[in-house]
Each structure stands twice: as C-alpha cells, then as structure tokens.
Design a protein around this motif. Structure first.
Motif, mmCIF file in Angstrom:
data_model
loop_
_atom_site.group_PDB
_atom_site.id
_atom_site.type_symbol
_atom_site.label_atom_id
_atom_site.label_comp_id
_atom_site.label_asym_id
_atom_site.label_seq_id
_atom_site.Cartn_x
_atom_site.Cartn_y
_atom_site.Cartn_z
ATOM 1 N N GLN A 18 55.230 -12.035 20.008
ATOM 2 C CA GLN A 18 55.484 -13.076 19.005
ATOM 3 C C GLN A 18 54.775 -14.371 19.377
ATOM 4 O O GLN A 18 54.164 -15.017 18.521
ATOM 5 N N THR A 21 51.085 -14.472 18.679
ATOM 6 C CA THR A 21 50.678 -14.674 17.290
ATOM 7 C C THR A 21 50.615 -16.161 16.957
ATOM 8 O O THR A 21 50.004 -16.553 15.974
ATOM 9 N N LEU A 98 50.863 -6.098 13.703
ATOM 10 C CA LEU A 98 50.907 -7.463 14.233
ATOM 11 C C LEU A 98 50.465 -7.497 15.692
ATOM 12 O O LEU A 98 49.657 -8.336 16.085
ATOM 13 N N THR A 102 46.870 -9.098 16.880
ATOM 14 C CA THR A 102 46.921 -10.190 17.852
ATOM 15 C C THR A 102 46.041 -9.878 19.058
ATOM 16 O O THR A 102 45.289 -10.726 19.523
#
Length: 189
Positions: A18, A21, A98, A102
């Motif tokens: 996370q 990103t 994701l 990334t």
C-alpha cells in the motif's frame, strides 16, 4: 506456522505494498510500515532484517505463486497446456494488479522485472526449445531471450495502461504472437 505470525506477516507485506502505491520504496520507513500494518516495529524486526529483506520476502512469495501458476499441468482435456499455463499466470497477475503495477512502475525494483523475465525464460526454454535438437545453443538462447523480452514487455504495457483488456484477451493476443514466432524459429532450424 502460527496463525498470528502469518496474519502479522500478511499485514506487514500488505502495508508495504500500500505504501509503495503512494511513494517510492526508498522513502518508506519501518515506522510507516508498522503504523500501516498496526504492529510495532519490533514485530517487523522479528520477521525481517529491514525493509529490503521485507521486500525480498514479498517478491519471493509473489514469484513463487507465479512459478506455480506458470507450470504446465498435463491435462488431457486441455488442447494447449502451455497456453493454459500462460492464462493462469496472467489471471494471477490480474488478481494482484495493484502489487504488480507498483513493482513494475517502481524504479528501485528493477530486480522484479529481471526475476519475472528469468521465470519466463525458463518456461519458454523448457516448454518449447529444450527438445529442439536442430537448434544450436546460441540460437536457443537468443530465441528464448527474444520471446521472454517480448512477453515481459507486453505484460508491462498491460499494467502501465491499467489493464485495458482481460487476462483471457491478452493471453489470446500474446499467445498468437509467441506461437507465430516459435513457428518461425523452428522453421529456421
């Protein structure tokens, strides 16, 4: 492995992904990872030496999943097991879009691209060119490098353009290109 340990490791890896990103890997701190994962710094250090070790373990886990999905499963009901293997791999990439987007976008993680290409190299060599006794080793190596570079390039394009088609659609298009080139390589032998 204890469920609590597994849960903490998953939370830590997800926190890292996370954060990646949102900013460059080099700018991420252990404190930020711990805060996002809702664990203390000591918990992170009990599992990983530092953020680089954490990233390596995260990559290893993801690549192991890719290797397993990329392996050809012999199933008499499938007309083309190699193509099915490619589809399974792209579906796994799509499920974790994701994370892979990334990794491919983050300049600090060029090693992921290289590891992905190495994995594809091995699969192409094993599935298509290993038993082609008419090709000399240099021709095999150049062919494998060409095909794997093309496949990785298409995968990168797919992610950098926010997956403009499904895994199934890109598999059809990529397989057609790979198959055409494999036929050309075999005919030149």
């Amino acid at each position: 492995m204890d469920r609590r340990i597994k849960k903490n490791q998953t939370a830590i890896m997800n926190a890292l992904i996370q954060l990646m990103t949102e900013k460059d890997f080099e700018k991420i701190t252990i404190n930020e990872i711990a805060e996002r994962a809702d664990v203390n710094r000591g918990t992170i250090y009990s599992h990983y030496a530092d953020k680089y070790d954490l990233m390596d373990k995260c990559l290893e886990a993801q690549l192991q999943q890719l290797i397993e999905s990329c392996s050809v499963v012999v199933d008499e009901t499938e007309s083309n097991p190699s193509k099915s293997s490619l589809l399974r791999t792209l579906e796994l990439l799509e499920e974790n879009a994701l994370f892979y987007k990334t990794l491919l976008r983050n300049k600090a993680l060029l090693s992921f691209r290289n590891q992905l290409q190495d994995m594809i190299n091995k699969q192409i060599k094993a599935q298509f060119l290993e038993n082609n006794l008419t090709l000399d080793e240099l021709s095999k190596d150049i062919s494998v490098q060409f095909l794997s570079s093309a496949a990785v390039g298409v995968i990168e394009w797919w992610f950098t353009h926010s997956n403009p088609c499904t895994a199934k659609e890109i598999t059809e298009k990529l397989w057609s290109l790979l198959d055409t080139n494999l036929q050309m390589i075999r005919s030149q032998a």
